[in-house]
Scaffold this active site. Structure first.
Site, mmCIF file in Angstrom:
data_model
loop_
_atom_site.group_PDB
_atom_site.id
_atom_site.type_symbol
_atom_site.label_atom_id
_atom_site.label_comp_id
_atom_site.label_asym_id
_atom_site.label_seq_id
_atom_site.Cartn_x
_atom_site.Cartn_y
_atom_site.Cartn_z
ATOM 1 N N ASP A 97 -41.922 -37.620 41.320
ATOM 2 C CA ASP A 97 -41.414 -38.897 41.827
ATOM 3 C C ASP A 97 -40.843 -38.769 43.239
ATOM 4 O OD1 ASP A 97 -41.945 -39.596 39.159
ATOM 5 O OD2 ASP A 97 -39.872 -39.233 38.566
ATOM 6 N N GLU A 148 -45.230 -49.531 38.236
ATOM 7 C CA GLU A 148 -43.892 -48.958 38.414
ATOM 8 C C GLU A 148 -43.782 -48.391 39.826
ATOM 9 O OE1 GLU A 148 -43.495 -45.651 35.663
ATOM 10 O OE2 GLU A 148 -45.593 -45.116 35.916
#
Length: 538
Positions: free
Chosen positions: A13, A194
């Site tokens: 991430d 997302e």
């Protein structure tokens, strides 16, 4: 050229920011404390772990957070002369076994903001922003206003859990979100939208998202609009970067990206990826961070250099002087007052309860706490596995009094996936050594090797990992290593080795652990710890 991945081992991430000639990448740490890893580079090629900003109980307390929950998807930006860090603390993933189902809809995500004048802190106490979903990101518009975007979670029956990307203004003066929230992008057909990030370029607002789940179908999607609130039009190629439908690509799981421009205006995307074991298809190094140069077309959209959208093992470096960092030492002697930066522990913001570097100077002392896999206080200090082949070793000084006390060398993914070479005691054998394994693809929850009797005094413990093969050894004194006959499966220490629906988002660690389930905090001392990456040994 830059060789990928740039951040090896569990570093997912990524969020990147440039401040002058310095580049910083923040990555997720999940249940490992301190929270958020920030790496530093000056050439986009050579990176070093610089700091972890969430260090205090007032900033982060993950006691009780389930496996693969905790700190998700940090977003690091710089504006108004300071750094802004947004992150999620996940308190419930929602898995259930009622009726044989998995993946319950009820989940708890709390999003926070911390700030600092300098990258190495001190960082402020957090401001709670919202709890409507995960992957929050802060956008600083050129008119001075600030906007939060995040994934919106919808638990209602018949609804998409991933309900789109929601936008809401953040008031610096009030220290909270203000005004209405609005869904600005619902994603594409592959769903699971997302990881939003907003950018502004040539009068356009660009929205980057991740889609398709964080496994083999992951992808980086982009849309743009003339208005911040949309509507957003999809990139003509739909996916800017993905390995979906490319089963032989060396980098898989590509997605969850962020963009940065160099001082010369070149654009790079950093993104998470996975490198499967050659013959098992499991990513024991977890989700790593890669980088790739993008070029802007005449139509105002960015693409990979060849336009294919494939993740690559190499990408051209910017025209910057190379700034390599010194190599980390193989041996950590624990001679200083602070834990070496490569090491972390699990969940608790109270490290004094589980370890000390001063109780026995020159050694790391672990105080036996809860069982291996506890969601609260377990004494486990470990570092990431960052290569397919490595050797690790330590020396343990520990005299257990009974079977509820144990300490040793552990290869750990979570409480359900581990191999643990440990010293313990029982009334028949006395002090002895054995391996406990927890394997998700085994009908038995845990298994043990035969015990090996030990003499009093310190014992050295060793592990050798070569791809999916893991072996343990020990010795007392200066003699040869004694290798245990068993060959263990290292591939279970991966996201992919799991029951369907369970959260598995971290990576393999190797380190030291101590348990005392009698509650008497028996200490174990580790004088040093070696970690060496190497070539394959047949």
């Amino acid at each position: 050229m830059i060789r990928n991945p740039i951040l090896r081992g569990f570093n997912p991430d990524p969020s990147i920011v440039r401040v002058g000639e310095d580049y910083y990448i923040a990555t997720s740490t999940f249940e490992w404390f301190p929270g958020v890893q920030i790496h530093h580079s000056r050439d986009l090629k050579n990176w070093r772990l610089l700091t972890r900003p969430l260090t205090r109980p007032s900033q982060l307390n993950m006691l009780g957070d389930p496996d693969s929950c905790g700190v998700w998807a940090p977003c690091l930006t710089h504006a108004d002369g300071k750094f802004w860090l947004i992150f999620t603390d996940v308190k419930r993933y929602g898995r259930t076994t009622v009726g044989g189902a998995s993946g319950a809809s009820l989940r708890d995500f709390h999003n926070y903001l911390v700030t600092a004048e300098t990258i190495d802190g001190p960082w402020s106490d957090p401001v709670h922003l919202n709890s409507s979903g995960f992957d929050p990101s802060l956008f600083h518009d050129d008119d001075g206003r600030k906007w939060l975007v995040n994934q919106l979670w919808d638990h209602r029956p018949g609804k998409s859990r991933f309900a789109g990307i929601v936008l809401q203004e953040y008031s610096v003066g009030e220290g909270r979100l203000v005004g209405p929230r609005k869904v600005i992008f619902e994603g594409t057909a592959i769903g699971l939208t997302e990881a939003p990030h907003l950018y502004k370029r040539d009068g356009w607002y660009y929205l980057v998202t991740a889609e398709g789940g964080t496994g083999w179908g992951h992808a980086m999607t982009m849309a743009r609009s003339r208005r911040l609130e949309g509507p957003y039009d999809l990139h003509p190629d739909t996916y800017v970067l993905t390995a979906r439908d490319r089963p032989h690509a060396p980098l898989q799981r590509a997605g969850h990206a962020d963009l940065v421009d160099t001082a010369d205006g070149e654009t790079y995307a950093v993104y998470l990826c996975g490198r499967p074991l050659p013959n098992r298809g499991r990513c024991v190094l977890g989700r790593e961070t890669a980088i790739q140069k993008l070029i802007w077309g005449e139509d105002g959209w960015p693409r990979t250099l060849d336009g294919s959208g494939d993740p690559t093992l190499e990408t051209p470096a910017p025209d910057l002087p190379e700034r390599p960092w010194p190599h980390a030492p193989i041996r950590e002697d624990f001679d200083g007052p602070d834990l070496p930066i490569d090491f972390q522990w699990l969940r608790t913001p109270y490290p004094d309860e589980i370890f000390s570097l001063t109780a026995r100077p020159g050694a790391l002392r672990l105080y036996g706490r809860e069982s291996l896999g506890s969601l609260f206080r377990q004494a486990l200090v470990a570092r990431r596995q960052q290569a397919m082949c490595y050797s690790a070793a330590t020396t343990l000084d520990f005299e257990p009094e009974h079977f509820q006390q144990a300490a040793g060398l552990v290869c750990y993914y979570n409480g359900a996936k581990l191999h643990y070479l440990h010293v313990t005691h029982d009334e028949a054998l006395g002090k002895h050594l054995r391996v406990m394994s927890c394997q998700p693809d085994s009908p038995q929850a845990d298994s043990f090797t035969r015990p090996i009797t030990l003499a009093a005094g310190p014992v050295e413990l060793r592990v050798e990992v070569d791809f999916e093969r893991l072996r343990f050894a020990f010795r007392q004194g200066r003699g040869d290593w004694t290798w245990l006959p068993e060959v263990f499966d290292a591939s279970i220490l991966s996201d992919e080795a799991t029951a369907p629906g369970a959260p598995n988002f971290t990576g393999a660690f190797v380190g030291m652990a101590c348990q005392d389930t009698a509650g008497t905090a028996a200490p174990a001392d580790f004088d040093w710890f070696d970690y060496e990456e190497r070539d394959y040994r047949a």
